[in-house]
Enzyme design. Sequence first.
Site, PDB file in Angstrom:
ATOM      1  CB  ILE A 122      -0.929   0.036   1.231  1.00 19.25           C
ATOM      2  CG1 ILE A 122      -1.721  -1.272   1.340  1.00 19.25           C
ATOM      3  CG2 ILE A 122      -1.871   1.238   1.170  1.00 19.25           C
ATOM      4  CD1 ILE A 122      -2.532  -1.376   2.623  1.00 19.25           C
TER       5      ILE A 122
ATOM      6  CE1 TYR B  19      -5.487  13.799  -6.698  1.00 16.57           C
ATOM      7  CE2 TYR B  19      -7.661  14.390  -7.541  1.00 16.57           C
ATOM      8  CZ  TYR B  19      -6.861  13.603  -6.729  1.00 16.57           C
ATOM      9  OH  TYR B  19      -7.441  12.620  -5.956  1.00 16.57           O
TER      10      TYR B  19
ATOM     11  CE  LYS C 148      -5.945  10.258  -7.786  1.00 16.06           C
ATOM     12  NZ  LYS C 148      -5.672   8.997  -7.064  1.00 16.06           N
TER      13      LYS C 148
ATOM     14  CB  THR D 113      -8.893  12.361   3.733  1.00 13.84           C
ATOM     15  OG1 THR D 113      -9.165  13.048   2.494  1.00 13.84           O
ATOM     16  CG2 THR D 113      -9.554  10.989   3.695  1.00 13.84           C
TER      17      THR D 113
END
Length: 221
Positions: free
Chosen positions: A7, A147, A151, A180
């Site tokens: 991870i 970003y 992605k 988050t």
Amino acid sequence: MKKIFIITGANRGLGSAFVNVLMEDQNNFVISISRSVNEVQKTYAESNFYFLNIDLSQNSIDKKITILKKLINTEAIYFINNASIIKPISKIEDLDETNIDHTLSVNVKSTILITKYLLQHFNQNKLSFINISSGAANRPISHWSLYCSSKAFIKMFFNVAETEYPKHRFFNIDPGVMDTNMQENIRESNFPEVSNFKNLKVDGKLKSPKEVAIEILNTVI
């Protein structure tokens, strides 16, 4: 036989939630590729958790991950591509080369190198590649050029990989909006759609990272 979970960005947010959920099963072995470990992760037994200290924005990632050969035998491997950065949130004209290199190294280059390494050296294992994608991979958001583009890049990269390696599994999963640090950074930034993200927090529409981690793991395992 233990399952191996690799991870990235595992020290906070969704990455940390993945680790915490996986540590509930002693048959799981988690390899955290991050710059640090959090306080909870420091308590995990070495038989189930290994911290691989790597800054994904730096070079020579492929050399640093050679330790995986010593940690993995014939177990099933799950690579969860979780690490990504959204900053800088700015107009394209205000980007500088340092911003570009840093963001693309973390969001794109590191993913390619880790994926390549696993396919080269563990092709006989059962491999599952899980890309934590985003709605930003599918639509343009003003001031999010790096970003959104990164992605979209990795989403297509995994789609191509799936055609080249049909015996392995590849997932692009959009987890939705979560509560988050990234969402906090978004709300503190200045861009045209910022009010929409502030409203998500006010209206209680942000998912908890643990809830999302459980949903995704139930899908891929």
